[in-house]
Design an enzyme around this catalytic site. Structure first.
Site, mmCIF file in Angstrom:
data_model
loop_
_atom_site.group_PDB
_atom_site.id
_atom_site.type_symbol
_atom_site.label_atom_id
_atom_site.label_comp_id
_atom_site.label_asym_id
_atom_site.label_seq_id
_atom_site.Cartn_x
_atom_site.Cartn_y
_atom_site.Cartn_z
ATOM 1 N N ASP A 34 14.332 11.743 10.118
ATOM 2 C CA ASP A 34 13.762 12.030 8.852
ATOM 3 C C ASP A 34 14.246 13.343 8.240
ATOM 4 O OD1 ASP A 34 11.440 13.302 7.236
ATOM 5 O OD2 ASP A 34 10.430 11.462 7.811
ATOM 6 N N HIS A 50 13.572 -5.797 2.816
ATOM 7 C CA HIS A 50 12.656 -5.005 1.705
ATOM 8 C C HIS A 50 11.062 -5.619 2.082
ATOM 9 C CE1 HIS A 50 11.114 -2.281 -1.147
ATOM 10 N NE2 HIS A 50 10.461 -3.338 -1.611
ATOM 11 N N HIS A 102 8.423 0.813 1.109
ATOM 12 C CA HIS A 102 9.110 -0.024 2.141
ATOM 13 C C HIS A 102 8.421 0.292 3.365
ATOM 14 C CE1 HIS A 102 13.376 -1.654 3.373
ATOM 15 N NE2 HIS A 102 12.763 -1.496 4.386
ATOM 16 N N HIS A 104 7.934 1.534 6.873
ATOM 17 C CA HIS A 104 8.528 2.248 7.804
ATOM 18 C C HIS A 104 7.664 3.010 8.971
ATOM 19 C CE1 HIS A 104 7.369 4.861 4.198
ATOM 20 N NE2 HIS A 104 7.596 5.757 5.124
#
Length: 128
Positions: A34, A50, A102, A104
């Protein structure tokens, strides 16, 4: 990749159009550090396809969902937090502060964490 959003930053990372500090990648998922870590280990695990949110998962996405969870163990091992412990967080929707549309997972570790994970809200685990 059958599902792709050309405006999605994570789709661009998944295809290599935007560089990322990769920790792990297979045919289903990618994991990368990140850019704004909240702990010594903070890795995002994304599906290569996606899917906007957890709420958009379908029965046909079972393999992708499983791959995200399996990647968490591999990422935890590669980053040295498999034995000490880690937190796996999915933010889903606006109220949960999902910042990218998306799916995650945030794999967070490398320090002792508290509970609950809400700043300013002191409640013991399991209480409302």
């Amino acid at each position: 990749m059958t599902r792709y959003d050309p405006d999605c930053i994570f789709c661009k990372i998944a295809t290599g159009h935007i560089p990322a500090n990769l920790v792990y990648k297979n045919d289903h998922v990618a994991a990368f550090h990140d850019i704004n870590p909240v702990a010594p280990v903070h890795v995002l695990i994304i599906p290569l396809e996606h899917i906007r949110s957890l709420s958009d998962l379908k029965d046909s996405d079972l393999e992708i969902a499983a791959q995200i969870l399996l990647a968490a163990r591999i990422v935890a091992e590669k980053t040295g937090v498999l034995e000490s412990g880690y937190r796996l967080v999915f933010n889903n929707g606006e109220d949960a502060l999902q910042s990218v549309g998306h799916i995650h997972a945030h794999l967070i570790g490398g320090k002792t964490m508290g509970w609950p994970p809400f700043a300013g809200r002191e409640v013991a685990h399991g209480q409302d």
